[in-house]
Scaffold this active site. Structure first.
Site: not given
Ligand code: UGA
Length: 399
Positions: A5, A10, A61, A123, A219, A230
């Site tokens: 990273d 972190k 992204t 995920l 869902f 996301c």
């Protein structure tokens, strides 16, 4: 496995076995991995890559200014590792990237002796460990069959279909899957609104629909609609990818519009429950994260609804098991340290995230704390009958 990273703090924490996010089961895996020597954390991608056979790019992204995905982190990581990659090694892209990015990574690397493979992740935050160990499928996309098969070999212990395709199809699968799930949620929220209009019960409607295995029951929980790091950015990005390719995917714009409208509708239910002149009135909110079981507030539907309430002049006090305030996106929100403090003197209690613990709270104590007698349960998790018995008005979602 060597994980890199750019954030030194972190990396230090991870080296000590401290996981900086709420993710069920992850800390145990990290501690075990460190103890066995099979897992290491280092600063900088080049350090991790210089002697490795596979290089997974898992960088963010984020949404760029025009709605498309911002590839700068991906390009930076690829440029950093390019000079140190061993010959015949494989760069595997896990980041959610626009169609054509596998090729972009290949160009940035500029290494004809190294292959690039797309291997999108599916995920969910909060259940990522379980999703990784028992996935529904593994998708691998590459124009280099041999490299694709070597990556597939990493998943032999995983019991799931492994499909190998070309990179553009693999990248499209990732966006189409997220946009489809977001569409499913916009659809069921629209059906919940219809249920309210015609007097149907969304729980029964979902059950009756879900018995059809082509539809399924998953869902389909209505709520203040969807959010997170996301769905919003990926749905917008797919619309943008389509536009750039000359196809007007107007369906997706409608999916996004329904989502925005649902935030307004949920806020309006609270405003209606407050009656005339809402300015200065107090509302208690349970749930701030974008779903239960995580500490992530990014694009949280809860914060969308709270912002609308604050804009209407309402004083909002909120509680979430995973959040300590204040929250920069909504500085006027008072974050409380327990659920009863959040509803103290409140006219209305609003449930915006489906944390299980909210189901078991003491309704008599809630009743004593509150000034008003109204509940708006945007996640349908409270017992409406028990609340009505205590003199509350109760509005769920779609019933
Ligand atoms: C989502 C996808 O589910 C993953 O498959 C994907 O890998 C991931 O995005 C990603 O691209 O990285 P995640 O963002 O963790 O995962 O969240 P979800 O569990 O999908 O929930 C998204 C939103 O939908 C939340 O606001 C949640 O409350 C809402 N939701 C979900 C509902 O309102 N009702 C439901 O029935 C399910």
């Amino acid at each position: 496995m060597i994980c890199a990273d750019i954030d030194e703090e972190k990396v230090d924490r991870l080296c000590r076995g401290e996981v900086p996010i709420v993710e069920h089961g992850l800390e145990r895996l990290v501690v075990e991995g460190l103890a066995s020597g099979k897992l290491r954390f280092v600063l900088g991608a080049a350090t991790a890559s210089k002697d490795s056979e596979f290089h997974y790019l898992c960088v963010p992204t984020p949404q760029g200014q025009d709605g498309s995905a911002d590839l700068s982190y991906l390009q930076a990581a690829a440029s950093e590792i390019a000079p140190v990659l061993p010959t015949r090694s494989v760069v595997v892209n896990k980041s959610t990237v626009p169609v054509g990015s596998t090729e972009v990574v290949g160009r940035v690397l500029g290494r004809s002796d190294v292959s690039v493979v797309s291997n999108p992740e599916f995920l969910r935050e909060g259940t990522a460990v379980a999703d990784f160990l028992t996935p529904d499928r593994v998708v691998i996309g590459s124009s280099d069959q041999e490299a694709a098969i070597r990556v597939a070999g990493l998943y032999t212990k995983v019991r799931a279909p492994i499909m190998v395709t070309d990179p553009i199809s693999a990248e499209t699968i990732k966006y189409a899957a997220n946009a489809f799930l977001a569409s499913k949620l916009s659809f069921i929220n629209a059906v919940a609104n219809l249920c309210e209009a015609v007097g149907a019960d969304i729980n029964d409607v979902v059950l009756g629909m879900g018995y059809d295995h082509r539809i399924g029951k998953e869902f389909l929980h209505p709520g203040p609609c969807w959010g997170g790091s996301c769905f919003p950015k990926d749905t917008l990005a797919l619309a943008r990818i389509a536009e750039d390719a000359g196809y007007d995917f107007s369906f997706l714009r409608e999916v996004l519009r329904v989502n925005d409208e649902q935030f307004d509708r949920t806020a309006q239910k609270v405003i209606d429950a407050l009656g005339d002149d809402v300015k200065g009135k107090r509302v208690g909110v349970w749930g701030l994260t974008f779903k239960a079981g995580i500490d992530d507030l990014r694009q949280s539907p809860s914060l969308e609804v709270i912002s609308r309430l604050i804009a209407a002049g309402i004083e909002v006090h909120g509680y979430d098991p995973a959040v300590k305030g204040p929250i920069s996106e909504v500085p006027a929100l008072n974050v409380c340290s327990d659920p009863y403090a959040a509803v103290k003197e409140a006219e209305v209690l609003v449930v915006l995230t489906e944390w299980d613990e909210f189901r078991w709270l003491d309704l008599d104590q809630v009743s004593t704390q509150m000034a008003g007698r109204a509940v708006v349960d945007a996640r349908n998790i409270l017992d409406g009958h028990a609340l009505r018995r205590r003199g509350f008005s109760y509005r769920g979602a779609g019933r």
